[in-house]
Design a protein around this motif. Structure first.
Motif, PDB file in Angstrom:
ATOM      1  N   HIS A 240       0.824  -1.207   0.000  1.00 58.21           N
ATOM      2  CA  HIS A 240       0.000   0.000   0.000  1.00 58.21           C
ATOM      3  C   HIS A 240       0.862   1.263   0.000  1.00 58.21           C
ATOM      4  N   TYR A 241       1.975   1.233   0.730  1.00 59.99           N
ATOM      5  CA  TYR A 241       2.834   2.408   0.855  1.00 59.99           C
ATOM      6  C   TYR A 241       3.871   2.497  -0.262  1.00 59.99           C
ATOM      7  N   LEU A 242       4.184   1.375  -0.855  1.00 64.64           N
ATOM      8  CA  LEU A 242       5.191   1.362  -1.923  1.00 64.64           C
ATOM      9  C   LEU A 242       4.584   1.597  -3.303  1.00 64.64           C
ATOM     10  N   ASN A 243       3.320   1.177  -3.475  1.00 65.51           N
ATOM     11  CA  ASN A 243       2.685   1.271  -4.804  1.00 65.51           C
ATOM     12  C   ASN A 243       1.255   1.772  -4.673  1.00 65.51           C
ATOM     13  N   HIS A 244       1.077   2.888  -3.992  1.00 68.63           N
ATOM     14  CA  HIS A 244      -0.274   3.397  -3.757  1.00 68.63           C
ATOM     15  C   HIS A 244      -0.943   3.760  -5.082  1.00 68.63           C
ATOM     16  N   PRO A 245      -2.210   3.366  -5.273  1.00 66.53           N
ATOM     17  CA  PRO A 245      -2.882   3.655  -6.555  1.00 66.53           C
ATOM     18  C   PRO A 245      -3.139   5.132  -6.807  1.00 66.53           C
ATOM     19  N   ASP A 246      -3.235   5.931  -5.724  1.00 65.48           N
ATOM     20  CA  ASP A 246      -3.438   7.373  -5.882  1.00 65.48           C
ATOM     21  C   ASP A 246      -2.090   8.062  -6.017  1.00 65.48           C
ATOM     22  N   SER A 247      -1.908   8.847  -7.052  1.00 66.79           N
ATOM     23  CA  SER A 247      -0.598   9.437  -7.341  1.00 66.79           C
ATOM     24  C   SER A 247      -0.145  10.395  -6.240  1.00 66.79           C
ATOM     25  N   ASN A 248      -1.073  11.137  -5.646  1.00 70.91           N
ATOM     26  CA  ASN A 248      -0.690  12.073  -4.585  1.00 70.91           C
ATOM     27  C   ASN A 248      -0.204  11.333  -3.337  1.00 70.91           C
ATOM     28  N   CYS A 249      -0.936  10.281  -2.942  1.00 67.91           N
ATOM     29  CA  CYS A 249      -0.507   9.487  -1.798  1.00 67.91           C
ATOM     30  C   CYS A 249       0.808   8.779  -2.101  1.00 67.91           C
ATOM     31  N   ARG A 250       0.927   8.280  -3.326  1.00 70.90           N
ATOM     32  CA  ARG A 250       2.163   7.581  -3.698  1.00 70.90           C
ATOM     33  C   ARG A 250       3.361   8.520  -3.601  1.00 70.90           C
ATOM     34  N   GLU A 251       3.186   9.763  -4.031  1.00 76.43           N
ATOM     35  CA  GLU A 251       4.273  10.744  -3.935  1.00 76.43           C
ATOM     36  C   GLU A 251       4.594  11.046  -2.473  1.00 76.43           C
ATOM     37  N   PHE A 252       3.545  11.186  -1.642  1.00 71.73           N
ATOM     38  CA  PHE A 252       3.743  11.439  -0.213  1.00 71.73           C
ATOM     39  C   PHE A 252       4.629  10.365   0.403  1.00 71.73           C
TER      40      PHE A 252
END
Length: 409
Positions: A240-252
């Protein structure tokens, strides 16, 4: 969290607005009860079950512990300490609190006028006006040698705490964390709501690495606040933290993991609504003597009161707990265990990782010197008063020493 330069930046970047549901703890009567939890309560394992070989003919207490931890990411064991034992530990916590306040008062006085009188349990108004020891987010008290206080060692080495971890890991050769205490008073400014975090790096440690524990000493109510866990959130780890589907969360998370540089403490994006699902954010209304055990991959934090403001209460301690983590000695090499003994001799509080030696503030020379000055003052104070407030290596019995270095060092 040191990478966030201001309180406003912290609030904007990682404080969630989700508030927990408060759940009553109901000791289970039989194994089947764990299949019948409702949205209004959470079943606990009675400690008396640890005093039996099996709960029934087919299901051991070890199986039940692991089943609960796999399902929810946490479990509560009720009645690990008796009421009398909790009261005795609270007296020791007051011993440390008064000495730590005296140390802070002295250090402030050497530079400027102290902000208030020293804490005195016989005058509860000093909780409101006095010099309270410096804390971190959530009212955690890792300084002034708190991890080596008599209260911390009394609970850390309690036979019932050992029984829980011995049952969990199926070994009696265990080492314990040397972390500190949580003490809140009724006129204290605590953190904002929702500083959700995990204590394990998803890049560096993708699998199960640690179970953390907290022994509760005072009743937890909506008026006091307490620990918050996100039920089942350990199952998100690590993808979930390495490949988050939401781009904003993934960048965070990518930015934060780069900043961590291998460290473990990671905040949760407040906009990550999958991770911080409102129906799964719960605060457990622990009773004195209850033990909360959770997977380090489980999202958690502490939470201030949701009902009566602290300031409307008469001055008093409203929350008290000691943090306790154990793991098999084989998880730590001999060099780490030797350094742990040195940390005891210097009375440096460490993190919940028993297989690492990471004193809080060790990365900053100024903080190292400040903590040494605090500890030195308390040592001098206890020598003058002929009482043990901070335990040195020679104050520990053989079992307690084994919790530092293991049985074979």
């Amino acid at each position: 969290m040191d990478h966030l330069s201001s309180r406003e930046e912290r609030k904007a970047r990682w404080y969630s607005k989700v508030r927990p549901r408060f759940l009553q703890i109901v000791p289970a009567q039989k194994r089947q009860d764990f299949l019948n939890d409702t949205n209004d309560n959470s079943r606990s394992i009675p400690y008396t079950w640890f005093q039996k070989d099996d709960i029934d003919d087919t299901f051991s207490i070890t199986d039940l512990l692991h089943t609960c931890l796999r399902k929810d990411g946490f479990v509560v064991i009720s009645g690990v300490l008796s009421d009398d034992e909790c009261q005795a530990a609270l007296i020791q916590a007051w011993d440390w609190l008064e000495a730590a306040s005296r140390a802070e008062h002295n250090l402030q006085g050497s530079e400027t006028q102290p902000t208030g009188p020293m804490i005195d349990r016989n005058d509860m108004t000093t909780l409101r006006t006095g010099v309270f020891p410096t804390s971190l987010e959530g009212g955690i008290l890792p300084f002034y040698g708190s991890g080596h206080s008599t209260a911390a060692w009394t609970i850390r080495s309690h036979p019932s705490i050992r029984a829980v971890f011995r049952t969990l890991f199926q070994t009696d050769d265990l080492i314990a964390s040397l972390d500190g205490m949580v003490l809140w008073h009724s006129h204290q400014m605590l953190t904002d709501f929702g500083w959700f975090h995990i204590d394990q790096n998803p890049r560096e440690k993708p699998g199960l690495c640690s179970y953390q524990g907290l022994l509760n000493l005072l009743p937890v109510t909506p008026s006091t606040g307490g620990n918050v866990v996100v039920r089942g959130s350990h199952n998100l780890f690590p993808d979930h933290y390495l490949n988050h589907p939401d781009s904003n969360c993934r960048e965070f998370y990518n930015i934060r993991l780069d900043e961590l540089n291998g460290d473990d403490w990671m905040e949760i994006d407040p906009n990550d609504h999958t991770a911080i699902h409102p129906q799964k954010v719960i605060s457990l209304l622990l009773k004195p003597g209850d033990f909360l055990l959770w997977d380090s991959r489980t999202i958690h934090c502490s939470h201030p009161p949701s009902t009566t403001p602290f300031a409307s209460l008469s001055p008093q301690l409203v929350r008290a707990a000691t943090l306790v983590t154990m793991m098999p000695t084989s998880w730590a090499n001999s060099e780490v265990r030797q350094k742990r003994q040195e940390a005891v001799q210097r009375q440096r509080t460490l993190s919940h990782w028993a297989n690492r030696v990471a004193p809080l503030g060790a990365e900053c020379d100024e903080q190292v010197q400040l903590e040494a000055a605090r500890v030195d003052f308390i040592r001098q104070w206890q020598e003058a008063t002929q009482q043990v407030i901070l335990c040195d290596w020679d104050d520990l019995n053989p079992y307690q020493q084994s919790l530092v270095v293991g049985k074979k060092l």
